[in-house]
Motif scaffolding. Structure first.
Motif, mmCIF file in Angstrom:
data_model
loop_
_atom_site.group_PDB
_atom_site.id
_atom_site.type_symbol
_atom_site.label_atom_id
_atom_site.label_comp_id
_atom_site.label_asym_id
_atom_site.label_seq_id
_atom_site.Cartn_x
_atom_site.Cartn_y
_atom_site.Cartn_z
ATOM 1 N N GLY A 44 15.571 -31.603 4.250
ATOM 2 C CA GLY A 44 17.607 -31.686 4.881
ATOM 3 C C GLY A 44 16.839 -31.978 6.588
ATOM 4 O O GLY A 44 17.964 -31.498 7.785
ATOM 5 N N ASP A 45 15.505 -31.695 6.952
ATOM 6 C CA ASP A 45 15.291 -31.077 7.765
ATOM 7 C C ASP A 45 15.354 -32.445 9.250
ATOM 8 O O ASP A 45 15.381 -33.829 8.743
ATOM 9 C CB ASP A 45 13.960 -31.156 7.659
ATOM 10 N N LYS A 46 15.916 -31.866 10.746
ATOM 11 C CA LYS A 46 15.929 -33.159 11.339
ATOM 12 C C LYS A 46 15.332 -34.329 11.699
ATOM 13 O O LYS A 46 15.325 -35.196 11.992
ATOM 14 C CB LYS A 46 16.847 -32.385 12.598
ATOM 15 N N SER A 47 14.126 -33.008 11.844
ATOM 16 C CA SER A 47 12.574 -33.911 12.038
ATOM 17 C C SER A 47 12.458 -35.186 10.833
ATOM 18 O O SER A 47 12.347 -34.603 10.403
ATOM 19 C CB SER A 47 11.648 -33.299 12.548
ATOM 20 N N PHE A 48 12.009 -36.263 11.700
ATOM 21 C CA PHE A 48 11.910 -37.391 10.428
ATOM 22 C C PHE A 48 10.355 -37.022 10.041
ATOM 23 O O PHE A 48 10.069 -37.579 8.440
ATOM 24 C CB PHE A 48 12.392 -39.298 11.040
ATOM 25 N N ARG A 51 10.563 -34.515 7.169
ATOM 26 C CA ARG A 51 11.496 -34.997 6.009
ATOM 27 C C ARG A 51 10.366 -36.036 4.646
ATOM 28 O O ARG A 51 9.702 -36.695 4.367
ATOM 29 C CB ARG A 51 12.744 -35.976 6.243
ATOM 30 N N ILE A 52 9.670 -36.665 5.918
ATOM 31 C CA ILE A 52 8.243 -37.233 5.092
ATOM 32 C C ILE A 52 7.462 -36.346 4.301
ATOM 33 O O ILE A 52 6.933 -36.645 3.346
ATOM 34 C CB ILE A 52 7.407 -38.282 6.023
ATOM 35 N N ALA A 53 6.796 -35.390 4.891
ATOM 36 C CA ALA A 53 6.235 -34.183 4.434
ATOM 37 C C ALA A 53 6.914 -33.258 3.430
ATOM 38 O O ALA A 53 5.994 -33.675 2.311
ATOM 39 C CB ALA A 53 6.341 -33.280 6.086
ATOM 40 N N ALA A 54 8.419 -33.407 3.823
ATOM 41 C CA ALA A 54 8.629 -33.032 1.783
ATOM 42 C C ALA A 54 8.678 -34.161 1.124
ATOM 43 O O ALA A 54 8.573 -33.856 -0.304
ATOM 44 C CB ALA A 54 10.235 -32.820 2.461
ATOM 45 N N ALA A 55 9.151 -35.338 1.302
ATOM 46 C CA ALA A 55 9.252 -36.491 -0.129
ATOM 47 C C ALA A 55 7.234 -36.945 -0.813
ATOM 48 O O ALA A 55 7.777 -36.898 -1.501
ATOM 49 C CB ALA A 55 9.226 -38.150 0.358
ATOM 50 N N ARG A 56 6.500 -36.689 0.662
ATOM 51 C CA ARG A 56 4.898 -36.039 -0.482
ATOM 52 C C ARG A 56 4.939 -35.028 -1.132
ATOM 53 O O ARG A 56 4.206 -35.440 -1.641
ATOM 54 C CB ARG A 56 3.550 -36.254 1.259
#
Length: 143
Positions: A44-48, A51-56
């Motif tokens: 849910g971070d504001k920075s894209f 969010r990409i790092a979280a998805a990875r």
């Protein structure tokens, strides 16, 4: 990129590397804490870029066999992933992560089982999991 975003992104990259390096052989409590951090802080971070790092990280979690993941955790990850993100690279990263998690659900034998003795995730609880989440998340994105 702000320094705080960079630090959060790098922390998630380190977590991803740790997950991949462990190969699913660490203590299950560590995996559960890592999973909670990914969902709570990264998704849910504001920075894209965060969010990409979280998805990875989620994808890495699935690739090592999802140690310690049960039905609740899989459903939380499926419902937490932001598939209507305005940044297409974020959307792509979460689709990859969800695909890996869904593949894990479809093949329970490939899921790493926790070292602790106890009942494994019964297949009956997983009935309808894919349909429920595929219908909600992927069909939601169709214009």
């Amino acid at each position: 990129m702000h320094l705080q975003e960079y630090v959060r992104k790098e922390a998630l990259i380190m977590l991803q590397n740790a997950l991949e390096g462990s190969g699913g052989a660490a203590v299950s409590v560590a995996y559960m804490e890592a999973f909670r951090l990914i969902l709570r802080l990264g998704v849910g971070d504001k920075s894209f870029i965060v969010r990409i790092a979280a998805a990875r990280c989620l994808k890495a979690f699935a690739n090592i066999g999802g140690p310690g993941l049960g039905v609740v955790e899989l459903e939380n990850s499926a419902s937490s992933c932001v598939l209507d993100d305005p940044v297409s690279s974020v959307w792509d990263a979460f689709v990859e992560a969800l695909g890996a998690l869904f593949a894990l659900v479809m093949n329970l034998e490939s899921q790493v089982q926790p070292r602790a003795k106890g009942p494994s995730t019964p297949e009956k609880k997983l009935e309808g999991f894919l349909q429920r989440h595929l219908e909600f998340t992927f069909v939601k994105g169709i214009p």
